[in-house]
Design a protein around this motif. Structure first.
Motif, mmCIF file in Angstrom:
data_model
loop_
_atom_site.group_PDB
_atom_site.id
_atom_site.type_symbol
_atom_site.label_atom_id
_atom_site.label_comp_id
_atom_site.label_asym_id
_atom_site.label_seq_id
_atom_site.Cartn_x
_atom_site.Cartn_y
_atom_site.Cartn_z
ATOM 1 N N PRO A 99 0.807 -1.234 0.000
ATOM 2 C CA PRO A 99 0.000 0.000 0.000
ATOM 3 C C PRO A 99 0.841 1.286 0.000
ATOM 4 C CG PRO A 99 -0.639 -1.502 1.787
ATOM 5 C CD PRO A 99 0.597 -2.059 1.180
ATOM 6 N N GLU A 100 2.122 1.187 0.363
ATOM 7 C CA GLU A 100 2.992 2.375 0.393
ATOM 8 C C GLU A 100 3.376 2.850 -1.003
ATOM 9 O OE1 GLU A 100 3.412 -0.057 4.048
ATOM 10 O OE2 GLU A 100 3.561 -0.438 1.890
ATOM 11 N N LEU A 101 3.040 2.035 -2.038
ATOM 12 C CA LEU A 101 3.424 2.411 -3.406
ATOM 13 C C LEU A 101 2.658 3.647 -3.881
ATOM 14 C CD1 LEU A 101 3.681 -0.980 -5.322
ATOM 15 C CD2 LEU A 101 5.490 0.715 -5.054
ATOM 16 N N ASP A 102 3.333 4.488 -4.661
ATOM 17 C CA ASP A 102 2.699 5.694 -5.202
ATOM 18 C C ASP A 102 2.301 5.537 -6.659
ATOM 19 O OD1 ASP A 102 3.117 7.680 -2.935
ATOM 20 O OD2 ASP A 102 5.120 6.820 -3.214
ATOM 21 N N LEU A 103 3.132 4.772 -7.411
ATOM 22 C CA LEU A 103 2.904 4.665 -8.846
ATOM 23 C C LEU A 103 3.253 3.269 -9.333
ATOM 24 C CD1 LEU A 103 2.461 5.759 -11.725
ATOM 25 C CD2 LEU A 103 4.723 6.838 -11.602
ATOM 26 N N ARG A 112 5.761 8.243 -20.394
ATOM 27 C CA ARG A 112 4.786 9.162 -19.780
ATOM 28 C C ARG A 112 5.122 9.424 -18.318
ATOM 29 N NH1 ARG A 112 -0.203 6.925 -19.196
ATOM 30 N NH2 ARG A 112 -1.019 9.037 -18.912
ATOM 31 N N LEU A 113 6.336 9.084 -17.892
ATOM 32 C CA LEU A 113 6.682 9.184 -16.465
ATOM 33 C C LEU A 113 6.445 10.584 -15.904
ATOM 34 C CD1 LEU A 113 7.812 8.039 -13.843
ATOM 35 C CD2 LEU A 113 10.138 8.435 -14.733
ATOM 36 N N LYS A 114 6.719 11.622 -16.685
ATOM 37 C CA LYS A 114 6.578 13.007 -16.177
ATOM 38 C C LYS A 114 5.141 13.259 -15.731
ATOM 39 C CE LYS A 114 7.744 17.806 -17.484
ATOM 40 N NZ LYS A 114 6.415 18.471 -17.350
ATOM 41 N N ASP A 115 4.190 13.025 -16.627
ATOM 42 C CA ASP A 115 2.774 13.269 -16.285
ATOM 43 C C ASP A 115 2.359 12.420 -15.081
ATOM 44 O OD1 ASP A 115 1.840 13.307 -19.828
ATOM 45 O OD2 ASP A 115 2.968 14.713 -18.543
ATOM 46 N N LEU A 116 2.764 11.149 -15.088
ATOM 47 C CA LEU A 116 2.329 10.232 -14.026
ATOM 48 C C LEU A 116 2.912 10.675 -12.675
ATOM 49 C CD1 LEU A 116 2.870 6.868 -15.978
ATOM 50 C CD2 LEU A 116 0.680 8.017 -15.529
ATOM 51 N N LEU A 117 4.172 11.087 -12.678
ATOM 52 C CA LEU A 117 4.807 11.496 -11.420
ATOM 53 C C LEU A 117 4.218 12.808 -10.926
ATOM 54 C CD1 LEU A 117 6.845 10.973 -9.228
ATOM 55 C CD2 LEU A 117 8.650 11.907 -10.694
ATOM 56 N N ASN A 124 -1.842 11.963 -5.635
ATOM 57 C CA ASN A 124 -2.582 10.782 -6.087
ATOM 58 C C ASN A 124 -1.741 9.508 -6.039
ATOM 59 O OD1 ASN A 124 -4.850 12.437 -6.950
ATOM 60 N ND2 ASN A 124 -3.411 13.186 -8.518
ATOM 61 N N GLN A 125 -2.434 8.372 -5.896
ATOM 62 C CA GLN A 125 -1.785 7.060 -6.037
ATOM 63 C C GLN A 125 -2.211 6.605 -7.436
ATOM 64 O OE1 GLN A 125 -3.160 3.911 -3.425
ATOM 65 N NE2 GLN A 125 -1.036 3.430 -2.847
#
Ligand code: SF4
Length: 454
Positions: A99-103, A112-117, A124-125
């Protein structure tokens, strides 16, 4: 937000495709102002680019994640990311497990890492595993080497090998346009890169999804046409490509490789099994006879070519006799290098559901016997280099002996010789081979070749 520079650390598991993806994701993070941290415990963003080709590869990431998840309880602004094939395979389930994961982001989302991060940094998770068309990425990858570079030419795979998880986690074939590939290579040539490896899970499928056919009805864009199209890129001295598929490996391609001087005479053509019944059960789409003909044709055009491959032992139902057909093929062909693995049932693959699975004992016994033969044959193959002058592209210092530098021959043999890395890095050096080992060589430098211009 912390005021000190934000740092990132990427750990990469698995294949060259993952390494190339990690280089691009590192480039995107640096574009966002993050700095590389060698020590993951000094990083604010931790990214694991994962592999699920075999169970032990998948299990590795969970132990790493466990440690960082604990750390996140003390350091809430730590960002934890799982990318790559385990992320694609597990998706939301990973958030339940950690559950500690963010992405959680699949390989198709690397660009697409920039938008997702940014969405994560907004609180957001995020899970990004839906199938997408891979966008061309203009970000400069942060490459591990300044001499050799990976260039993706096709993503994904449309084959359906019954043991393989790749099509499920990397999606359908998506070829880049020849122009985009050439533009990236021209840029690399300007930056001083000398060698490029064109990458694809099944590189012989390159261009099948691009529009256009020739008057003879052949795909307009193929790997062979691509090699001719990029062969004269200024500054690039060597071209390699991986991974080939015997089902689609053509004499037209072999002829081109023999003709084009920059194409290295090294072919990585996985055969997986030497038994036709097993090849059929694997849905590989060729027979051992066809595979042998391919190698014969390669050696007819390029007698000294290096051949490497992949083989799986202990596939469900594999009998002792069928395994011996694999040993016989290895004996007959004599590979310069063979990556071997025991069959590992993978989620979502047909073979994993079959009830004729073999025991771990049988699998490890066969793996040991195959590895023993592989070493014997590689040592035999290495003998041909003794006393020869080989051209080596210097990549690095020998970490075990700082008086030496290391690089690879055109045939992809790792070679060590005395030299100063500051002088020789990126140079093509003629080396007289004085010592041979199954998988590497030692020699004496004879002459540094002046780089040819295009
Ligand atoms: S060709 Fe077969 S083994 Fe290779 S990536 Fe595709 S499905 Fe997997």
């Amino acid at each position: 937000m912390t005021t000190s520079p934000r740092r990132y650390h990427i750990t990469t598991f698995g294949c060259q495709m993952n390494k190339a993806d990690s280089e691009r994701m590192a480039g995107i993070l640096e574009d966002m102002g993050f700095e590389w941290s060698e020590d993951p415990n000094q990083a604010n963003v931790i990214l694991y680019n994962t592999c699920t080709i075999r169970d032990n590869a998948e299990q590795k990431v969970y132990s790493y994640l466990g440690r960082q998840a604990k750390r996140k309880h003390e350091q809430p602004d730590l960002t934890l990311i799982v990318a790559g094939c385990v992320a694609q395979q597990e998706g939301e389930a990973l958030l339940r497990r950690v559950p500690e994961l963010d992405l959680v982001m699949g390989p198709q989302h690397a660009n697409r890492l920039k938008d997702l991060l940014e969405s994560v940094l907004d609180g957001n998770q995020v899970v990004a595993t839906e199938a997408v068309h891979i966008i061309e990425d203009i970000t400069k990858p942060r490459r591990d080497s300044s001499v050799t570079a990976w260039v993706n030419v096709i993503y994904g795979c449309n084959e359906r090998c019954t043991y393989c998880v790749v099509p499920n986690v990397r999606g359908v074939e998506q070829s880049r346009t020849p122009e985009a590939i050439r533009a990236e290579m021209v840029e690399l040539g300007k930056q001083g890169y000398k060698e490029i490896t064109l990458l694809g899970q099944n590189i012989d499928a390159y261009g099948r999804d691009l529009p256009g056919t020739t008057p003879e009805g052949r795909h307009l864009h193929t790997l062979t046409d691509l090699l001719y199209y990029v062969h004269d890129v200024p500054g690039i001295e060597r071209l390699r490509f991986a991974t080939s598929h015997p089902r689609y490996f053509t004499e037209r391609l072999i002829k081109a490789c023999a003709e084009l001087p920059k194409v290295c005479e090294h072919f990585h053509i996985p055969f997986q099994s030497g038994d036709n019944e097993i090849l059929k059960a694997m849905s590989r789409g060729y027979t051992h006879e066809k595979y042998r003909r391919i190698i014969d044709t390669v050696r007819r055009y390029m007698p000294d070519a290096s051949i490497s491959a992949d083989a799986i032992v202990g596939f469900p139902g594999e009998t002792e006799a069928q395994f011996e057909n694999t040993l016989q093929l290895v004996e007959d062909i004599g590979f310069d290098l063979l990556n071997t693995a025991a069959y590992s049932p993978r989620p979502g693959t047909p073979a994993a559901l079959w009830d004729n699975q073999l025991s771990e004992e049988v699998k490890s016994d066969r793996l040991q016997r195959l590895n023993h033969l592989v070493n014997l044959k590689a040592a035999e193959r290495s003998q041909r280099y003794l006393g020869r002058i080989e051209e080596v592209l210097v990549e690095d210092q020998n970490l075990k002996d700082k008086t030496q530098v290391m690089g690879r021959t055109g045939g992809n043999r790792l070679t060590f010789f005395t030299g100063d890395i500051n002088e020789l890095k990126g140079q093509l050096v003629k080396v007289k081979i004085t010592e041979v080992r199954p998988f590497s060589l030692t020699g004496e430098p004879v002459e540094v070749r002046q780089a040819i211009t295009a």
